[in-house]
Design an enzyme around this catalytic site. Structure first.
Site, short mmCIF file in Angstrom:
data_model
loop_
_atom_site.label_atom_id
_atom_site.label_comp_id
_atom_site.label_asym_id
_atom_site.label_seq_id
_atom_site.Cartn_x
_atom_site.Cartn_y
_atom_site.Cartn_z
N GLY A 86 -8.38 3.85 -14.39
CA GLY A 86 -7.08 3.93 -13.74
C GLY A 86 -6.69 2.59 -13.19
N THR A 87 -5.50 2.14 -13.58
CA THR A 87 -5.07 0.84 -13.11
C THR A 87 -3.63 0.61 -13.51
OG1 THR A 87 -5.74 -1.47 -13.04
CG2 THR A 87 -5.63 -0.48 -15.18
N THR A 88 -3.00 -0.40 -12.90
CA THR A 88 -1.70 -0.87 -13.40
C THR A 88 -1.73 -2.38 -13.39
OG1 THR A 88 -0.64 0.98 -12.27
CG2 THR A 88 0.79 -0.73 -13.14
N LYS A 117 -8.26 -7.70 -9.99
CA LYS A 117 -7.96 -7.39 -11.37
C LYS A 117 -7.30 -8.55 -12.08
CE LYS A 117 -7.64 -2.49 -10.57
NZ LYS A 117 -6.94 -1.24 -10.80
N SER A 177 -3.16 3.14 -16.63
CA SER A 177 -2.61 4.49 -16.47
C SER A 177 -1.25 4.46 -15.79
CB SER A 177 -3.58 5.35 -15.67
OG SER A 177 -3.85 4.71 -14.45
#
Lengths: 273, 223
Positions: A56-58, A89, A186
């Site tokens: 899960g990440t953006t 990130k 995600s």
């Protein structure tokens, strides 16, 4: 089915192997011990379950008139549990190139660091900086050689070289795409919505930063697997600079401040008779 | 076509919880001493903490056979470093070494959940937290192991250090004093012992500061 291990082969002996590799040249890819089992795929599947990389990440990046804008959230989740709210990130490969992290945290951290080493060796061998095209190709070729082994990497390489700003998307399936606007993770559908509606090539640095920040904020608002701190970086002709790092909870109240409700009729205590 | 599943796994989980807290000039590393397998307790006084260097201590929960192998690899690499550089490894350097060591077994991982604690070259406390394959970050505090999900929310509430990603940057180390931090750790383990079957017996606490290192043991519930 005969598996292709050519990417894993190295001339170093098995035992002294890892020591030599870390001290000597880095031209050969590191060799990895493989478990001796008849069911390699099944073993890998179970190992992956155990390791449970954070997916899960953006993250997002786009090219505009003044260079490349790169932004990401900072949440790492293991299933439904938030394992960290402060994951870096956006990885600083070297002073003029950035990489974003999505997928397996360890995979991204390790291979970006490896890429940084290779870029530095290229500089020393060729007396000039490596191009973004070259750096992304190096990474893509390594990831392709480990294709099918369970690495999970969805990264963007952003930099400024002799040809100007450059942006590539590279993933662990072996894909490599050149582009002007990408979002990975995600939360990417939400980020794309904001990014696509606000994007113009002629944005100023501040406008582009605000667009990137908003896109990350909206993705963290709607995607449970994204959150933490929204970091925004700018890559210009002189390298990258970190523009901002804001907690998305605080961003929410700065974008949507709570107005005190207008009180029309106020009830007061009845005076005791 | 039904796939044949292995009826033997090379891994086991020996349970346990590890915690580390970084202070302005100290670092506290703690781990319980219970070693279990399934519902059985193998021993009540097993140390999960290993001294890797003068200023780096690693606490690991998970599969203790893999932990023991990992500790041996790191200790011998540190010895080689000392021979080659004539000095001890700094804590951030050891942190990178641990990350690479874990990643080299990416396709057959060490089932070890590690927390590395120590003092950096400025004497400030530093804590690094890892996953099983080597991704790591420097944090103000961390918990790993079976009781981590019980302890971490409590530490978030008591310590909540600002994220190191914020700009303008805010310092991540806790303003607590050394004695308060040790007390907090004891409280964490007492609470985790109540609700986690794999945590208990006793807790071994290592406190690192400029004066040196000292160790404390606190008894926990043995049920």
């Amino acid at each position: 089915m005969k598996l292709n291990f050519s990417g894993l082969e190295s001339s170093a002996p098995l035992y002294g192997g890892s020591n030599e590799l870390l001290c000597d040249g880095f031209s050969a890819a590191p060799s990895f011990d493989l478990p001796v089992t008849s069911d390699f795929d099944g073993f890998q599947k179970n190992s992956i379950q155990m390791v449970k990389p954070a997916k899960g990440t953006t993250t997002l990046a786009f090219i505009f008139k003044e260079g490349v804008m790169v932004a990401a959230d900072s949440r790492a989740s293991m299933g439904g549990y938030i394992s960290s709210q402060s994951v870096k990130k956006i990885i600083e490969i070297n002073p003029y190139m950035l990489g974003t992290m999505a997928g397996g945290a360890a995979d991204c951290q390790f291979w970006h660091r490896n890429l940084g080493i290779k870029c530095r060796l290229h500089e020393l061998a060729n007396k000039r900086r490596i191009s973004v095209t070259g750096a992304s190709k190096l990474l893509a070729n390594i990831l392709y050689s480990y294709r099918g082994m369970g690495l999970s990497v969805g990264t963007m390489i952003a930099g400024w070289d002799e040809k100007g700003p450059g942006l590539y998307y590279v993933d662990s399936e072996g894909g490599r795409l050149k582009g002007t606007k990408f979002s990975v993770g995600s939360g990417s559908p939400y980020a794309y919505g904001v990014l696509d509606s606000g994007y113009k090539y002629d944005l100023t640095v501040d406008e582009a930063a605000e667009l990137a920040r908003r896109a990350i904020y909206h993705a963290t608002f709607r995607d449970g697997a994204s959150g933490g701190v929204a970091s925004v970086y700018h890559v210009g002709p002189n390298g990258w600079t970190k523009l901002s790092g804001d907690d998305v909870g605080e961003l929410h109240y700065s974008y949507y401040p709570v107005e005190p409700a207008v009180v029309e009729q106020e009830m007061t205590e009845a005076v005791a008779a | 076509m039904t796939k044949e599943h292995a009826n033997w796994s090379p891994y086991d989980n020996n349970g346990g919880t590890c915690v580390a807290i970084a202070g302005a000039d100290y670092c506290v590393i703690a781990a319980d001493t219970r070693m279990s397998t399934g519902y059985s307790i193998l021993t009540r006084d097993y140390s999960k903490i290993c001294k890797l260097a003068d200023k780096s201590y690693m606490a690991s929960s998970g599969f203790q056979a893999d932990v023991k192998a990992l500790q041996k690899v790191l200790s011998s690499r540190h010895l080689i470093y000392q021979h080659q550089h004539n000095k001890q490894m700094s804590c951030p350097a050891m942190a990178q070494l641990l990350s690479n060591t874990l990643y080299y077994k990416r396709f057959f991982p060490y089932y070890a959940f590690n927390v590395l604690g120590g003092l950096d070259s400025e004497g400030k406390g530093c804590v690094f937290t890892y996953d099983a394959v080597g991704s790591y970050e420097r944090v103000g505090y961390s918990a790993q192991g079976s009781g981590a999900t019980l302890i971490t929310p409590f530490l978030d509430n008591q310590l909540k250090s600002p994220s190191p990603l914020l700009l303008p940057a805010k310092d991540a180390v806790t303003p607590l004093s050394e004695a308060e931090a040790v007390d907090l750790v004891k409280t964490c383990f007492a609470s985790a012992t109540e609700r986690d079957i794999y945590t208990g017996d006793s807790v071994e606490i290592i406190i690192l500061n400029a004066k040196g290192v000292r160790s404390e043991t606190e008894q926990l519930r043995k049920d």
